[in-house]
Design a protein around this motif. Structure first.
Motif, short mmCIF file in Angstrom:
data_model
loop_
_atom_site.label_atom_id
_atom_site.label_comp_id
_atom_site.label_asym_id
_atom_site.label_seq_id
_atom_site.Cartn_x
_atom_site.Cartn_y
_atom_site.Cartn_z
N PHE A 41 -3.72 -10.54 4.03
CA PHE A 41 -4.31 -10.00 5.25
C PHE A 41 -5.42 -10.91 5.76
O PHE A 41 -5.56 -11.12 6.96
CB PHE A 41 -4.85 -8.59 5.01
CG PHE A 41 -3.82 -7.52 5.18
CD1 PHE A 41 -3.41 -7.11 6.43
CD2 PHE A 41 -3.26 -6.92 4.06
CE1 PHE A 41 -2.46 -6.13 6.60
CE2 PHE A 41 -2.31 -5.93 4.20
CZ PHE A 41 -1.89 -5.54 5.47
N ASN A 42 -6.20 -11.46 4.87
CA ASN A 42 -7.29 -12.34 5.26
C ASN A 42 -6.77 -13.60 5.96
O ASN A 42 -7.38 -14.09 6.90
CB ASN A 42 -8.11 -12.72 4.03
CG ASN A 42 -9.38 -13.46 4.38
OD1 ASN A 42 -9.99 -13.18 5.40
ND2 ASN A 42 -9.77 -14.39 3.53
N HIS A 43 -5.62 -14.09 5.53
CA HIS A 43 -5.08 -15.31 6.12
C HIS A 43 -4.38 -15.08 7.44
O HIS A 43 -4.37 -15.96 8.31
CB HIS A 43 -4.09 -15.98 5.15
CG HIS A 43 -4.76 -16.72 4.04
ND1 HIS A 43 -5.51 -17.85 4.24
CD2 HIS A 43 -4.81 -16.47 2.72
CE1 HIS A 43 -5.98 -18.27 3.09
NE2 HIS A 43 -5.57 -17.44 2.14
N PHE A 44 -3.76 -13.92 7.63
CA PHE A 44 -2.89 -13.73 8.79
C PHE A 44 -3.44 -12.85 9.88
O PHE A 44 -2.91 -12.85 10.99
CB PHE A 44 -1.52 -13.21 8.33
CG PHE A 44 -0.80 -14.19 7.44
CD1 PHE A 44 -0.40 -15.42 7.92
CD2 PHE A 44 -0.56 -13.88 6.11
CE1 PHE A 44 0.25 -16.33 7.11
CE2 PHE A 44 0.10 -14.78 5.29
CZ PHE A 44 0.50 -16.00 5.80
N LEU A 45 -4.47 -12.09 9.64
CA LEU A 45 -5.03 -11.27 10.69
C LEU A 45 -6.13 -12.03 11.42
O LEU A 45 -6.88 -12.79 10.82
CB LEU A 45 -5.62 -9.98 10.11
CG LEU A 45 -4.61 -8.96 9.62
CD1 LEU A 45 -5.36 -7.76 9.03
CD2 LEU A 45 -3.70 -8.50 10.73
N PRO A 46 -6.22 -11.83 12.73
CA PRO A 46 -7.28 -12.52 13.48
C PRO A 46 -8.64 -11.95 13.09
O PRO A 46 -8.80 -10.74 12.93
CB PRO A 46 -6.96 -12.18 14.94
CG PRO A 46 -6.12 -10.97 14.89
CD PRO A 46 -5.38 -10.99 13.59
#
Length: 52
Positions: A41-46
């Motif tokens: 989630f940290n890598h793919f969410l703005p």
């Protein structure tokens, strides 16, 4: 990649130690899975917002 996995395992173990101190018992395997989901989630969410 191996160093990254070792880091995830160590961080999950640290979380397990903190949770045990609060009498919350979660299996290390479950914590590793949750940690990996958090990383995804940290890598793919703005995370930033632009102000115009």
């Amino acid at each position: 990649m191996i160093i990254g996995l070792i880091g995830v395992m160590l961080s999950s173990y640290q979380w397990q130690s903190l949770l045990e101190g609060e009498s919350i018992h979660i299996d290390l395997k479950r914590l590793i899975n949750l940690y990996l989901v958090g990383i995804a989630f940290n890598h793919f969410l703005p995370t930033g917002m632009e102000v115009m």
